[in-house]
Design a protein around this motif. Structure first.
Motif, short mmCIF file in Angstrom:
data_model
loop_
_atom_site.label_atom_id
_atom_site.label_comp_id
_atom_site.label_asym_id
_atom_site.label_seq_id
_atom_site.Cartn_x
_atom_site.Cartn_y
_atom_site.Cartn_z
N VAL A 8 19.48 18.64 62.00
CA VAL A 8 19.27 17.22 61.68
C VAL A 8 20.45 16.38 62.16
O VAL A 8 20.52 15.19 61.89
N LEU A 9 21.38 17.01 62.87
CA LEU A 9 22.53 16.27 63.41
C LEU A 9 22.38 16.17 64.93
O LEU A 9 21.90 15.17 65.45
N ILE A 10 22.75 17.24 65.65
CA ILE A 10 22.62 17.16 67.12
C ILE A 10 21.17 16.89 67.53
O ILE A 10 20.92 16.17 68.50
N HIS A 11 20.22 17.40 66.75
CA HIS A 11 18.81 17.17 67.09
C HIS A 11 18.43 15.70 66.92
O HIS A 11 17.60 15.17 67.66
N ARG A 12 19.04 15.03 65.96
CA ARG A 12 18.77 13.60 65.77
C ARG A 12 19.47 12.78 66.86
O ARG A 12 18.90 11.87 67.45
N VAL A 13 20.73 13.16 67.13
CA VAL A 13 21.51 12.41 68.12
C VAL A 13 20.82 12.41 69.49
O VAL A 13 20.78 11.40 70.18
N HIS A 14 20.29 13.58 69.87
CA HIS A 14 19.68 13.69 71.19
C HIS A 14 18.15 13.56 71.15
O HIS A 14 17.48 13.84 72.15
N ALA A 15 17.64 13.16 70.00
CA ALA A 15 16.19 12.96 69.84
C ALA A 15 15.39 14.20 70.23
O ALA A 15 14.30 14.12 70.79
N TRP A 16 15.96 15.37 69.91
CA TRP A 16 15.21 16.63 70.13
C TRP A 16 14.15 16.81 69.05
O TRP A 16 13.29 17.67 69.17
N ALA A 17 14.29 16.03 67.99
CA ALA A 17 13.26 16.02 66.94
C ALA A 17 12.93 14.56 66.65
O ALA A 17 13.83 13.71 66.65
N ASP A 18 11.64 14.27 66.43
CA ASP A 18 11.28 12.87 66.15
C ASP A 18 11.45 12.56 64.66
O ASP A 18 11.81 13.44 63.86
N ALA A 19 11.20 11.32 64.28
CA ALA A 19 11.48 10.87 62.92
C ALA A 19 10.71 11.69 61.88
O ALA A 19 11.26 12.09 60.84
N ASP A 20 9.44 11.96 62.15
CA ASP A 20 8.63 12.74 61.20
C ASP A 20 9.19 14.15 61.02
O ASP A 20 9.28 14.67 59.91
N GLU A 21 9.54 14.75 62.15
CA GLU A 21 10.07 16.11 62.10
C GLU A 21 11.40 16.13 61.34
O GLU A 21 11.67 17.04 60.55
N LEU A 22 12.22 15.13 61.56
CA LEU A 22 13.50 15.07 60.83
C LEU A 22 13.24 14.96 59.33
O LEU A 22 13.89 15.64 58.53
N GLU A 23 12.28 14.13 58.94
CA GLU A 23 11.95 14.01 57.51
C GLU A 23 11.51 15.35 56.95
O GLU A 23 11.88 15.74 55.84
N ARG A 24 10.67 16.04 57.72
CA ARG A 24 10.22 17.37 57.28
C ARG A 24 11.43 18.29 57.07
O ARG A 24 11.50 19.04 56.10
N ARG A 25 12.38 18.20 57.98
CA ARG A 25 13.54 19.09 57.89
C ARG A 25 14.43 18.77 56.68
O ARG A 25 14.91 19.67 56.00
N TYR A 26 14.67 17.48 56.43
CA TYR A 26 15.48 17.14 55.24
C TYR A 26 14.84 17.73 53.99
O TYR A 26 15.53 18.32 53.14
N ALA A 27 13.52 17.56 53.88
CA ALA A 27 12.82 18.06 52.69
C ALA A 27 12.89 19.59 52.64
O ALA A 27 13.11 20.18 51.57
N ALA A 28 12.72 20.22 53.80
CA ALA A 28 12.75 21.69 53.86
C ALA A 28 14.14 22.21 53.47
O ALA A 28 14.28 23.22 52.79
N ILE A 29 15.16 21.49 53.90
CA ILE A 29 16.54 21.87 53.56
C ILE A 29 16.75 21.79 52.04
O ILE A 29 17.30 22.71 51.43
#
Lengths: 284, 284
Positions: free
Chosen positions: A141-162
């Motif tokens: 959720v850091l380098i992946h967010r910075v380089h947009a390797w994950a989109d907003a929905d996927e990032l939200e999924r990851r925060y919740a999964a974490i």
């Protein structure tokens, strides 16, 4: 030896990320909760090693007798911030037999084919152990967010999964200490130059560090967002000012000490008749 | 600080198992090659930590740049002989990031279903790493011989397989340091009693230690035989007198130092233009 200068306020409190936290309000050169100078801090680090080692041994011993307790230190930081120094100088004081260190580099093809927590789950500490993550699932959720390797929905999924993942670890008896070592962009420049100026440190210099450095503000955004989403009661974040290496080390050491003190560790009671056993050994 | 008292003769030479070696000719309370007393030894241990750490870091650094070198320390001993102390006080001085520690306990059902070297192979050190085996494949020719869990033919197969295995490791760039910590039966009795007399050490006491103690002469036979079969030029055994813990620690430390010195380690050369990179960092 003079008495060590201790913290006047607990790092677990003064460094904890609460609501409204933002990295821009923190001075990476500050020493929150600590009034001493460098020499004091260095003295404190050494003075507390024995206590840290004893608590870790108790944790290990309990693990041999049915306890489910374990400790997990998660380290995140920009390059050169001093993760390695924490591992060497703070974690290094503990018994290697009780420490499980995992350095998460760029994932392999196999790791990439799975959910991002797959490779993390395999490295969670065993009972009685101190686990140390040098980088972690937060890269996703850091380098992946910075380089947009994950989109907003996927990032939200990851925060919740974490949060679910860490809650599950806690339910299994894991005390989680999450630390972001916070250096300034100027300090990183100094440290990169220092690596270039010392041939014995050239091997530590990576050109990708410089590439990532160009995204500094985006990283700070990504950290702030991650803190807001994942600094929970069971696994709060601590932002440790790290321009002064000596301070970062005693702060993390104190966070570990406090975490271990909070685990009510006891030496396991003998499950045999000590006097009878003594007689058998004596006669052997 | 006064200058540390160093070894007058190399432990790699005076402790090496050669032809005609027998444990009964070694005094576990002796300090071969070292003329100092306990305080000298303790001073030497601390004085050499920095050198050990530097060499280990060079090994690690080389591993990042294509070297195949690695170091493997194999520790065998009777219970209470001090393997844990070696790990904590000698290995513990190295950077945890460069150390892979494997403690081989009684094998699992899955491990038992494979050849005895299967679980060992999985734990051999990665390039650049210092591997430490706390017990090892030698259990399969020691306790297995003592309790006749393997017959004479199978033991012969294992000695040969071990020599092949270690030769293969050496061909892959592994320097192997094999150490048997040698305590006397009386010293073991003292240490078992000390564990029973200290409630903070009860968790370390195991009744199976006492059971195995009854087979002391059989273990000495098994060790002598294993030494004769597996003390090879590429992976010689060293028997370290271990009644004096301080001596055992400096002796193993010196064996590691000598092994690392013998590996011609160098800081990797920069594979980039240092001046150009410096200008880029400066401008960043």
């Amino acid at each position: 030896m003079a008495e060590a200068v201790e913290f006047s306020k607990s790092p677990a409190e003064v460094l904890r990320v609460g609501s409204g936290f933002s990295l821009e309000n923190v001075d990476p050169a500050s020493t929150p909760g600590y009034r001493g100078v460098k020499a004091d801090g260095q003295g404190l680090l050494v003075a507390q090693d024995a206590r840290l080692k004893e608590l870790q041994e108790k944790l290990f011993a309990e693990g041999k007798f049915g306890s489910t307790k374990r400790l997990l230190l998660i380290l995140q930081a920009m390059d050169t911030a001093g993760k390695g120094g924490i591992v060497s100088h703070v974690v290094g004081a503990m018994d290697p037999q009780g420490v499980q260190l995992s350095a998460f580099k760029a994932p392999s093809d196999e790791e990439k084919s799975h959910d991002f927590l797959w490779r993390i789950e395999k490295q969670v500490p065993d009972v009685g152990m101190v686990g140390v993550f040098d980088r972690s699932h937060y890269e996703d959720v850091l380098i992946h967010r910075v380089h947009a390797w994950a989109d907003a929905d996927e990032l939200e999924r990851r925060y919740a999964a974490i949060n679910d993942f860490e809650a599950r670890l806690a339910e299994q008896g894991t005390t989680i200490v999450k630390v972001m070592l916070n250096i300034s962009q100027d300090e990183q420049k100094k440290r990169l130059l220092a690596r270039l100026d010392d041939p014995s440190k050239h091997w530590k210099y990576s050109r990708t560090d410089l590439a990532e450095r160009a995204f500094w503000p985006d990283y700070m955004d990504a950290y702030n967002t991650a803190f807001g989403k994942t600094s929970t009661d069971i696994a709060p974040w601590h932002v440790v000012p790290a321009n002064r290496k000596w301070y970062a080390r005693i702060a993390v050491q104190q966070l570990l000490l406090d975490a271990l003190e909070g685990m009510s560790l006891e030496w396991p009671k003998a499950d045999f008749d000590v006097a009878a056993e003594r007689a058998l050994v004596q006669a052997s």
